[in-house]
Design a protein around this motif. Structure first.
Motif, short mmCIF file in Angstrom:
data_model
loop_
_atom_site.label_atom_id
_atom_site.label_comp_id
_atom_site.label_asym_id
_atom_site.label_seq_id
_atom_site.Cartn_x
_atom_site.Cartn_y
_atom_site.Cartn_z
N LEU A 31 27.46 7.60 51.42
CA LEU A 31 27.64 6.32 51.63
C LEU A 31 26.52 5.10 51.49
N ALA A 32 25.38 5.82 52.10
CA ALA A 32 24.15 4.87 51.72
C ALA A 32 23.68 4.72 50.32
N MET A 33 23.99 5.91 49.71
CA MET A 33 23.48 5.83 48.35
C MET A 33 24.31 4.98 47.51
N GLU A 34 25.67 4.81 47.61
CA GLU A 34 26.50 4.06 47.06
C GLU A 34 26.06 2.55 47.35
N GLU A 35 25.95 2.21 48.47
CA GLU A 35 25.41 0.78 48.95
C GLU A 35 24.34 0.31 48.28
N ALA A 36 23.25 1.44 47.99
CA ALA A 36 21.82 0.89 47.36
C ALA A 36 22.33 0.74 45.79
N ILE A 37 23.16 1.55 45.29
CA ILE A 37 23.43 1.27 44.05
C ILE A 37 24.45 -0.12 43.58
N GLN A 38 25.15 -0.41 44.76
CA GLN A 38 25.93 -1.76 44.57
C GLN A 38 24.96 -2.80 44.78
N LYS A 39 23.96 -2.76 45.62
CA LYS A 39 22.98 -3.79 45.84
C LYS A 39 22.22 -4.12 44.67
N ALA A 40 21.94 -2.89 43.75
CA ALA A 40 21.07 -3.19 42.48
C ALA A 40 22.08 -3.60 41.48
N GLY A 41 23.10 -3.14 41.63
CA GLY A 41 24.27 -3.71 40.64
C GLY A 41 24.59 -5.16 40.72
N ILE A 51 30.63 -5.99 43.24
CA ILE A 51 30.24 -5.08 42.36
C ILE A 51 30.40 -3.78 43.24
N ARG A 52 30.82 -2.73 42.93
CA ARG A 52 31.34 -1.43 43.78
C ARG A 52 30.72 -0.35 42.91
N ALA A 53 29.87 0.51 43.60
CA ALA A 53 29.59 1.91 42.97
C ALA A 53 30.41 3.14 43.93
N MET A 54 30.60 4.13 42.88
CA MET A 54 31.38 5.18 43.54
C MET A 54 30.45 6.55 43.01
N SER A 59 30.82 16.16 41.11
CA SER A 59 29.95 16.26 40.12
C SER A 59 28.57 15.42 40.29
N GLY A 60 28.55 14.21 40.91
CA GLY A 60 27.50 13.61 41.40
C GLY A 60 27.45 12.32 40.40
N ALA A 61 28.40 12.25 39.46
CA ALA A 61 28.48 11.11 38.57
C ALA A 61 28.76 9.83 39.32
N ILE A 62 27.93 8.91 38.61
CA ILE A 62 27.82 7.37 39.52
C ILE A 62 29.08 6.55 38.35
N ARG A 63 29.87 5.94 39.14
CA ARG A 63 30.79 4.84 38.56
C ARG A 63 30.38 3.43 38.88
N LEU A 64 30.19 2.57 38.15
CA LEU A 64 29.90 1.21 38.72
C LEU A 64 31.18 0.28 38.16
N GLN A 101 37.06 -3.33 36.40
CA GLN A 101 36.37 -3.54 35.36
C GLN A 101 35.07 -2.40 35.33
N SER A 102 35.09 -1.62 34.41
CA SER A 102 34.03 -0.51 34.35
C SER A 102 32.54 -1.43 33.73
N LEU A 103 31.43 -1.14 34.49
CA LEU A 103 30.23 -1.67 33.96
C LEU A 103 29.40 -0.61 33.38
N PRO A 104 28.63 -0.83 32.43
CA PRO A 104 27.57 0.14 32.14
C PRO A 104 26.65 0.48 33.22
N PRO A 105 26.12 1.83 33.29
CA PRO A 105 25.26 2.16 34.17
C PRO A 105 24.08 1.26 34.20
#
Length: 531
Positions: A31-41, A51-54, A59-64, A101-105
């Motif tokens: 959850l901490a990693m997801e929040e960090a990616i969301q903040k960068a997004g 903006i939400r990150a999963m 698999s560790g795949a990141i979806r934004l 809406q999917s966003l590019p990594p």
């Protein structure tokens, strides 16, 4: 931590390592990693957007994704769309649902990566603190062992392995020299949430620490065969502990001392050489105080159960031993027993008794116009004031050795006359001094006490309520008031009307908010309907 540069499975492995090292749940790290990616997004695509990150947990795949809620009336174009716009989407999105809406990594730059690292670190710290609080909140009252991480003059930080704790200066043993790297045992006195996170507070100076040490060293205490009834301690110097055996066949003191003193010496060694005395508990307060004052010998004990005081008489050569260095022995005995202890030598006690006897005898001689023989008999029987004789029955007085019914009747008549004369005299004096009715009606002091107060310009109940305990004792000491606790009870009773006045004012204020009359209430109701 630049998560964009970490392949999916490695991201999972990083989360597992962090969770294992910090002893926190793996999900918390994800959850901490997801929040960090969301903040960068949000920094890249717009801070005002949702903006939400999963991260896929396998698999560790990141979806934004960018989320937008379908609402009836759009108030924020960045996070909301209308029902009509939602219906046009494929697939259609209904009211209260979200368009995703999917966003590019994103490629993490140096600043974005640093921000993500800070977010993850903070979240991990928060989760670690929450774990520490949950683990230790129910361990108050336990002894823990740790390594000193930092030693400062005002506190010591202890590493417990899975958490850090603090020993404040007042909870350290005086003159104990603890250094960084030392192993230390301490008692958990408190675990509480603070702004900087959960804090674990330890103590080596509290009474409970000594009790727990004995529990660890003496199996009979751990098993409940021997019970610790109390501990009184001046950390680093001297302590007394009282013990009681629930098995008549086991000596509680001997069990705590151990073979050749091995058990008590283990405790003393942990407490840096603190002198420990083990005392057998006794249900009889007087006998217990005699035990608690050991090694001093006690000749006599006089108890005042109402005041919680105990007068202990010791032989002249035992006085310094009973009191102890700087009063330490009697102070610890008082703490252990719960009684205020006054130490007297036999010579002092005899002199004081003789003085009291003379004073009381003189009082009876002057008040009742009797000879010293009769006065001595009254004092020896326990009478203190003429009022007590006036309230006694003829039969009680006649039973005194050397008295008959005629003497008893005459004594009571003289006592009644004296009390009436004194009452008249005091009331006249109170009238001249203009003592307020509220003080004269106060039932916790006698007329003689009331006159002493009035002569010192205490003329109203508020005047009495404004005094402190020491002032009242000094004013009424000649009437037998010598205990601070009793003086405190009198003063609190005198202050009781202050709180009654506050309640009355609150009630008046409540009443003033209500309509004064039915007509006024009707007007208010009519005004309300017009409005």
């Amino acid at each position: 931590m630049d998560t964009s540069s970490i392949p999916g499975m490695e991201l999972i492995q990083v989360a597992d390592v962090v969770a294992r090292e910090k002893s926190i749940d793996r999900e918390e790290v994800m959850l901490a990693m997801e929040e960090a990616i969301q903040k960068a997004g949000r920094a890249k695509y717009g801070l005002e957007r949702d903006i939400r990150a999963m991260i896929d947990r396998k698999s560790g795949a990141i979806r934004l994704e960018r989320w937008m809620e379908v609402v009836e009336e759009v108030e924020d174009d960045e996070t909301q769309i209308s029902v009509d716009e939602g219906a046009k989407l494929t697939p259609a999105v209904g009211l209260g649902e979200f368009s995703k809406q999917s966003l590019p990594p994103i490629e993490f730059g140096r600043i974005a990566a640093q921000t993500a690292k800070q977010v993850i670190s903070q979240k991990v710290r928060d989760a670690e603190r929450a774990r520490q609080f949950e683990e230790y909140k129910d361990r108050v009252g336990e002894i823990v062992v740790g390594t000193i991480k930092r030693a400062e003059s005002y506190s010591i930080t202890v590493d417990l392995g899975r958490a850090e704790a603090v020993i404040r200066r007042e909870e350290m043993i005086p003159r104990e020299n603890l250094r960084q790297g030392d192993r230390v045992r301490a008692y958990i006195i408190d675990v509480r949430e603070e702004q900087r996170g959960p804090q674990i507070f330890l103590s080596r100076a509290c009474n409970e620490f000594m009790a727990k040490l004995f529990t660890q060293e003496v199996p009979e205490i751990y098993d409940g065969i021997i019970e610790i009834k109390g501990v009184a301690r001046e950390a680093g110097s001297r302590a007394k502990i009282s013990v009681l055996s629930n098995d008549p066949g086991i000596d509680p003191v001997g069990a705590c001392v151990g073979m050749r003193g091995s058990r008590v010496q283990a405790v003393v060694g942990e407490l840096q050489g603190e002198k420990v005395e083990i005392i057998p508990f006794n249900d009889d307060p007087a006998a217990f105080v005699v035990n608690a004052l050991a090694p001093a010998e006690v000749a006599k004990v006089v108890m005042d159960e109402v005041a919680g005081r105990m007068e202990v008489v010791v032989p002249d050569d035992q006085l310094s031993l009973a009191i102890g260095r700087r009063g330490q022995n009697v102070r610890l005995a008082s703490q252990l027993s719960g009684w205020y202890i006054d130490i007297l030598t036999e010579a002092e006690e005899s002199e004081r008794r003789q003085e009291e006897f003379r004073t009381r005898s003189t009082g009876f001689i002057e008040a009742l116009n009797i000879d010293d023989v009769i006065a001595h008999l009254l004092v020896a029987e326990g009478f203190v004031l003429p009022e007590e004789i006036a309230e006694s029955t003829i039969e009680e007085l006649a039973n005194i050795q050397g008295f008959d019914e005629d003497i008893a009747t005459e004594l009571q008549n003289r006592a009644v006359d004296y009390v009436e004369r004194e009452t008249t005299r005091i009331n006249e004096a109170l009238d001249k001094l203009k003592v307020a009715d509220d003080l004269r009606a106060f039932e916790y002091i006698s007329l003689a006490m009331l006159l002493s107060l009035a002569e010192n310009n205490i003329l109203t109940l508020d005047d009495l309520a404004d005094l402190d305990n020491e002032e009242l004792v000094s004013l009424l000491g000649e009437h037998g008031l010598s205990d601070d606790a009793e003086a405190g009870d009198i003063i609190m009773a005198a202050r009781a009307h202050w709180f009654d006045d506050e309640d009355d004012q609150a009630a008046d204020a409540s009443d003033s908010d209500a309509p004064d009359t039915e007509a006024e209430a009707g007007e208010i109701s009519a005004d309300a309907s017009d409005s």
